[in-house]
Write a protein that holds these residues in place. Structure first.
Motif, PDB file in Angstrom:
ATOM      1  N   LEU A 226       0.857  -1.185   0.000  1.00 41.03           N
ATOM      2  CA  LEU A 226       0.000   0.000   0.000  1.00 41.03           C
ATOM      3  C   LEU A 226       0.891   1.232   0.000  1.00 41.03           C
ATOM      4  CD1 LEU A 226      -2.326  -1.177   2.873  1.00 41.03           C
ATOM      5  CD2 LEU A 226      -3.158  -0.720   0.577  1.00 41.03           C
ATOM      6  N   ARG A 227       0.484   2.242  -0.723  1.00 34.64           N
ATOM      7  CA  ARG A 227       1.244   3.489  -0.668  1.00 34.64           C
ATOM      8  C   ARG A 227       0.913   4.249   0.611  1.00 34.64           C
ATOM      9  NH1 ARG A 227       1.015   5.816  -6.844  1.00 34.64           N
ATOM     10  NH2 ARG A 227      -1.219   5.759  -6.462  1.00 34.64           N
ATOM     11  N   GLY A 228       1.900   5.009   1.088  1.00 32.41           N
ATOM     12  CA  GLY A 228       1.662   5.915   2.202  1.00 32.41           C
ATOM     13  C   GLY A 228       1.060   7.213   1.707  1.00 32.41           C
ATOM     14  N   LEU A 229       0.923   8.166   2.611  1.00 35.30           N
ATOM     15  CA  LEU A 229       0.230   9.405   2.251  1.00 35.30           C
ATOM     16  C   LEU A 229       0.729  10.562   3.092  1.00 35.30           C
ATOM     17  CD1 LEU A 229      -2.233  10.855   0.836  1.00 35.30           C
ATOM     18  CD2 LEU A 229      -3.566  10.195   2.853  1.00 35.30           C
ATOM     19  N   ARG A 349       0.694  10.466  -2.596  1.00 45.21           N
ATOM     20  CA  ARG A 349       0.794   9.048  -2.271  1.00 45.21           C
ATOM     21  C   ARG A 349       2.274   8.640  -2.342  1.00 45.21           C
ATOM     22  NH1 ARG A 349      -4.295   7.286  -0.326  1.00 45.21           N
ATOM     23  NH2 ARG A 349      -5.795   8.664  -1.337  1.00 45.21           N
ATOM     24  N   LEU A 350       2.705   7.860  -1.345  1.00 45.23           N
ATOM     25  CA  LEU A 350       4.120   7.535  -1.180  1.00 45.23           C
ATOM     26  C   LEU A 350       4.383   6.075  -1.509  1.00 45.23           C
ATOM     27  CD1 LEU A 350       4.608   9.254   2.289  1.00 45.23           C
ATOM     28  CD2 LEU A 350       4.886  10.277   0.016  1.00 45.23           C
ATOM     29  N   ALA A 351       5.500   5.818  -2.173  1.00 40.41           N
ATOM     30  CA  ALA A 351       5.877   4.452  -2.514  1.00 40.41           C
ATOM     31  C   ALA A 351       6.308   3.694  -1.261  1.00 40.41           C
ATOM     32  CB  ALA A 351       7.014   4.460  -3.526  1.00 40.41           C
ATOM     33  N   ASN A 386       2.170   5.969   6.887  1.00 42.83           N
ATOM     34  CA  ASN A 386       3.233   5.145   6.336  1.00 42.83           C
ATOM     35  C   ASN A 386       2.730   4.202   5.242  1.00 42.83           C
ATOM     36  OD1 ASN A 386       5.900   5.431   7.948  1.00 42.83           O
ATOM     37  ND2 ASN A 386       4.318   5.423   9.531  1.00 42.83           N
ATOM     38  N   PRO A 387       3.599   3.881   4.283  1.00 44.89           N
ATOM     39  CA  PRO A 387       3.276   2.799   3.350  1.00 44.89           C
ATOM     40  C   PRO A 387       3.379   1.453   4.049  1.00 44.89           C
ATOM     41  CG  PRO A 387       5.477   3.660   2.898  1.00 44.89           C
ATOM     42  CD  PRO A 387       4.891   4.513   3.982  1.00 44.89           C
ATOM     43  N   SER A 420      -4.040   4.157   0.422  1.00 45.83           N
ATOM     44  CA  SER A 420      -3.326   4.120   1.695  1.00 45.83           C
ATOM     45  C   SER A 420      -4.259   3.668   2.803  1.00 45.83           C
ATOM     46  CB  SER A 420      -2.784   5.512   2.047  1.00 45.83           C
ATOM     47  OG  SER A 420      -2.039   6.056   0.982  1.00 45.83           O
ATOM     48  N   ILE A 421      -3.711   2.911   3.753  1.00 45.97           N
ATOM     49  CA  ILE A 421      -4.414   2.592   4.997  1.00 45.97           C
ATOM     50  C   ILE A 421      -3.440   2.945   6.117  1.00 45.97           C
ATOM     51  CG2 ILE A 421      -5.678   0.865   6.312  1.00 45.97           C
ATOM     52  CD1 ILE A 421      -6.102  -0.739   3.808  1.00 45.97           C
ATOM     53  N   PRO A 422      -3.343   4.236   6.482  1.00 46.62           N
ATOM     54  CA  PRO A 422      -2.288   4.680   7.393  1.00 46.62           C
ATOM     55  C   PRO A 422      -2.272   3.982   8.746  1.00 46.62           C
ATOM     56  CG  PRO A 422      -3.307   6.560   6.298  1.00 46.62           C
ATOM     57  CD  PRO A 422      -4.143   5.359   5.973  1.00 46.62           C
TER      58      PRO A 422
END
Length: 484
Positions: A226-229, A349-351, A386-387, A420-422
């Motif tokens: 999942l990507r972070g945010l 969105r973060l890798a 976080n991812p 994302s699911i932080p």
């Protein structure tokens, strides 16, 4: 990810066709799921009818009704320890009502926590809906309604799977905890303090987060990344106050124009995010055909896709930046005025592998370094998460892949998700030894968060069976069980 040839309209009242090689307990669990499916569907429709929205601007009463309805479903499933719990927000107001129910593990048996959320997105512009948002409607093998897929179907998949296993196996030694959050769509503002306050109540060996999507209709998936945010606002100020555009326009550019120029620096000419210091890789295990992506994302003909590398990597393992809000006067009330300031909200969105704090700092450095025409730029950080990446070699992940393939009758896919699911980072921090599985009942046509959200009923039935298979195997062999 359009429907495959096997994705014919599904008759929710007809028989279910066993997949290849299903024998013994699989057949018994499939039959149990089938026997109760009409009831499961009725209960899901009842949940869809409750407009439980956790946003502060909405009435809280339906959210409370939603929690009580979910608690009653758990009691009906034979759970005695059912609680509705809240945690205060920083301003002292209560967070969304979470429903927690437990069946403690027998000595030597593991505990599995089943997560979903009962709150939903607002319906948005109801003129875009083909049905009433909070009236569940069956059509062409799908169930339409807000929350039908995201995530009330996740709740019903957990409850129905547990009921099927209890019917077939009898008394369970496996510990089972249900955790149905009530504020996920509002950003889970009290999730971390809620976990800290109920740390032992929610402790588990395996956590199943049923809030993701399958690869396509007829093909299941385990979400392995999942990507972070990070998000925030960028404000540009150029004048002390608004002035007449005819009298003063020319030597100075208005704030919306300068903000637009600043926003344009966030991507390069190919559409890649142009902020230095962000993690990006092009190593997705599977790829997505461009035609499928265009159809699923409703891309207009002639629009060139942004970015470089495989489409799957652009979706899962590279950053993606969007402007999701813009403060400027509406066209219908605009006057001939040079606007002194303008503000935009970004969502980045973060890798996997990206530190959110470092990403936020990188955005701040970029906008300050690219201030157009010397305008004053104010960068305000917002939320961050976080991812996530699954250990696909873990016993729980291998068991999940087997169960998904057994239920659908085709091999499961390991897939990433661009969303994302932080809160998963909070789970891992408080329970570092836990094995987390991200599954779901959605498909590319589900349109979660959009008008005409829907659930494919055939895949919903398969998702219930897959989880029932996992519960049964964990009950019989714990985390040492070999799948297959």
């Amino acid at each position: 990810m359009t429907s495959s040839p096997m994705a014919t309209p599904y008759d929710p009242h007809g028989p279910s066709s066993p997949g290849p090689g299903t024998t013994g307990q699989t057949d018994q669990l499939r039959a149990a799921v089938d026997r109760s499916f009409d009831q499961t569907l009725r209960r899901l429709k009842d949940l869809v009818a409750i407009p439980g929205i956790a946003w502060p601007s909405f009435d809280r009463a339906p959210l409370e009704r939603s929690a009580e309805a979910v608690a009653e479903l758990l009691r009906d499933a034979g759970l005695d320890e059912v609680q509705t719990l809240t945690c205060p927000k920083p301003d002292g107001t209560p967070g969304g009502p979470a429903v927690v129910a437990r069946r403690p593990a027998a000595p030597g048996k593991p505990t599995i926590l089943l997560y979903a959320h009962h709150d939903v997105q607002p319906p948005g512009d109801e003129a875009l809906w083909e049905t009433q948002p909070f009236t569940a409607v069956e059509k062409d093998g799908r169930l339409y309604g807000r929350g039908a897929a995201d995530d009330k179907a996740g709740i019903m998949a957990h409850i129905a799977a547990y009921a099927a296993v209890s019917e077939v196996v009898g008394e369970l030694g496996l510990g089972v905890t249900f955790f149905f959050e009530g504020e996920e769509e509002a950003g889970s503002p009290t999730f971390r303090p809620f976990l800290e306050a109920n740390r032992e109540l929610l402790r588990a060996d395996v956590i199943v987060v049923a809030d993701s999507s399958n690869w396509k209709v007829g093909v299941p998936a385990l979400t392995t990344s999942l990507r972070g945010l990070v998000d925030g606002t960028i404000e540009v100020q150029v004048l002390d106050h608004a002035v007449h555009s005819g009298m003063y326009g020319g030597p100075v550019l208005d704030a919306p124009t300068l903000l637009s120029r600043l926003i344009a620096t966030l991507h390069d000419d190919d559409g890649n995010v142009a902020i230095e210091g962000l993690v990006a890789t092009d190593n997705a295990a599977v790829d997505l055909p461009e035609a499928d992506y265009r159809a699923d994302a409703s891309v207009l003909d002639g629009v060139r896709l942004a970015g470089t590398g495989s489409i799957a990597s652009r979706l899962w393992t590279k950053p993606a930046l969007s402007i999701i809000g813009f403060d400027a006067p509406a066209v219908d009330v605009a006057s001939n005025t040079l606007l002194p300031r303008a503000r935009a909200k970004f969502s980045l969105r973060l890798a996997p592998g990206q530190d959110p704090a470092a990403a936020m700092e990188a955005v701040g450095r970029h906008v300050e370094a690219n201030a157009p025409f010397g305008a004053k730029v104010i960068f305000t950080p917002g939320e961050s998460g976080n991812p996530f990446q699954t250990d696909t070699a873990s016993p729980a992940a291998r068991l999940a892949m087997w169960a998904l393939g057994e239920a659908w009758g085709v091999p499961a896919v390991e897939t990433g998700i661009g969303g994302s699911i932080p809160f998963i980072a909070d789970l891992l921090e408080l329970y570092p030894e836990v094995q987390i599985l991200v599954t779901g009942v959605e498909d590319p046509d589900s349109r979660a968060h959009s008008a005409n959200e829907s659930l494919h009923l055939g895949d919903f039935r398969h998702a219930i069976l897959a989880e029932a298979l996992m519960l049964a195997r964990l009950n019989s062999g714990g985390l040492d069980v070999q799948p297959g």
